[in-house]
Design an enzyme around this catalytic site. Structure first.
Site, PDB file in Angstrom:
ATOM      1  N   THR A 198       0.834  -1.206   0.000  1.00 47.85           N
ATOM      2  CA  THR A 198       0.000   0.000   0.000  1.00 47.85           C
ATOM      3  C   THR A 198       0.865   1.250   0.000  1.00 47.85           C
ATOM      4  OG1 THR A 198      -1.668  -1.222   1.251  1.00 47.85           O
ATOM      5  CG2 THR A 198      -1.923   1.155   1.129  1.00 47.85           C
ATOM      6  N   ASP A 199       1.950   1.243   0.763  1.00 47.68           N
ATOM      7  CA  ASP A 199       2.885   2.371   0.744  1.00 47.68           C
ATOM      8  C   ASP A 199       3.467   2.564  -0.649  1.00 47.68           C
ATOM      9  OD1 ASP A 199       2.717   3.325   3.340  1.00 47.68           O
ATOM     10  OD2 ASP A 199       4.315   2.047   4.089  1.00 47.68           O
TER      11      ASP A 199
END
Length: 407
Positions: free
Chosen positions: A179-180
């Site tokens: 997600t980062d």
């Protein structure tokens, strides 16, 4: 510099991964990136080890591998912007930059006069990109957000892991902070779009990126499976919700991946497997039928695949044009002939007298290729040179700021 963004200067106020990843992509494309760090400690990830980079004698340095992931091609400048003098320096740097990246909590930089409204006042053309867990508004806006949390809240962990009823069943996070990474890439796209808009209009803008938004957006076909059916998808391990067979299978010496994408490929697989009758079986004759009857077909395939090694299956299936592949560990990845041919490992000279290993950018541009100008910098390595060059500070002024704990 000759990169596509060599005319762009970025002030990077981010730390950890999503923001630094975006800044590194921009730096790889030629942008000058000035990374602002806390004096004495710097980016949190500098201490996120072991492992640490080794020096020429094989001893650990202070450079954690995690930090080295997302900070090449940058200049490190230490400034304590909790102090008024530090705030002034950052504002003066922002006045000479095209882009500011930050990933503080919503409103966190306003107390220091470094929020979008404040910096827009000194640089109306500024592109200001904020990366947070939940965005600038909404009931969760003030919460801190971390990749692990967002993978759970955003639904990804409900799709990842062994199916219910199997040994080891349960939700599972992805093995990297996906997600980062995706948020960093979306931030890069947003910044490039804003720069293009500014090129046409002369107007800067605020780019608002939220990890949760990105996670939900990247649920892709799984989100649409739910939205069109109303049924939440279930965990399938390595299987695919819409395609069969498309998962891992055991071999005589391990496991391999089979990725049959259409009925023609399935027929070819059946021929290689010595099971031509499967291709004409009404239960398996189309992908729709195979999805409906996966519980019958998959055990049948498993009974066949265990009689050949992974290498034998891959050789036979590739010859027949059936997509397949091994399940490599990272040592095998970087030994792979294609990975080596594409130059995906590079080694950059560092300021410690050695080299820093890096994973190359996947971007291949024919006219403005990625340039690897420098390894991830040591903490504060460029403080003096940047402040002298951009703010015309004298050696004495820099020394006084350092004496006062601002640098």
């Amino acid at each position: 510099m000759s990169g596509a963004l060599s005319h762009i200067r970025v002030l990077d106020l981010t730390r950890v991964l999503a923001g630094p990843w975006a800044a590194q992509v921009l730096a790889d494309l030629g942008a000058e990136v000035i990374k602002i760090e806390r004096p004495g400690s710097g980016d949190d990830t500098r201490a996120w080890g072991p492992p640490f980079l080794k020096d020429a004698e094989g001893r650990d340095t202070s450079e954690a591998a995690y930090y080295l992931t997302a900070n090449r091609n940058k200049q490190s400048v230490t400034v304590d912007f909790t102090q008024p003098e530090g705030q002034r320096l950052v504002r003066e740097l922002a006045a000479q930059c095209d882009v500011v990246l930050e990933n503080f909590k919503v409103g966190g930089l306003a107390a220091y006069g470094l929020d979008y409204a404040a910096l827009k006042a000194v640089n109306p053309k500024l592109i200001y990109c904020s990366i947070t867990g939940f965005g600038q508004d909404g009931p969760y806006a003030k919460r801190a957000g971390y990749d692990f949390m967002i993978q759970g809240l955003g639904g990804l962990m409900s799709l990842t892991g062994r199916p219910e009823g199997e040994e080891g069943a349960g939700p599972m996070k992805v093995g990297v902070a996906l997600t980062d990474i995706l948020t960093g890439l979306y931030a890069t796209v947003g910044v490039l779009a804003a720069l293009n808009h500014r090129e046409q209009t002369g107007i800067g803008q605020h780019v608002d990126l939220a990890l949760l938004d990105v996670q939900v957006a990247c649920l892709a076909n799984q989100a649409m499976n739910f939205l069109t059916s109303g049924v939440p998808p279930r965990r399938l391990g390595n299987a695919h919700p819409n395609i069969v067979p498309y998962q891992d299978f055991p071999s005589a010496d391990g496991d391999f991946l089979l990725a049959v994408g259409n009925d023609s490929q399935f027929r070819k697989f059946c021929e290689v497997a010595g099971q031509r009758e499967w291709a004409d079986d009404s239960r398996f004759i189309s992908n729709k039928a195979r999805v409906a009857n996966r519980d019958v077909l998959i055990p049948l395939i498993r009974q066949v695949t265990v009689f050949k090694t992974t290498a034998e299956w891959i050789a036979a299936l590739e010859q027949a044009g059936v997509p397949c592949g091994p399940i490599n560990n990272l040592a095998q990845v970087f030994e792979d002939a294609q990975v080596q041919a594409r130059g995906l490992r590079i080694d950059l000279p560092n300021s410690l007298g050695g080299t820093t290993p890096q994973v190359a950018s996947p971007l291949r541009l024919s006219a403005t290729p990625v340039e690897y100008r420098n390894a991830p910098p040591l903490l504060g390595e460029h403080t003096d040179s940047v402040l002298q060059r951009l703010l015309q500070l004298s050696t004495e002024q820099i020394a006084a700021l350092r004496q006062g704990g601002v640098l």
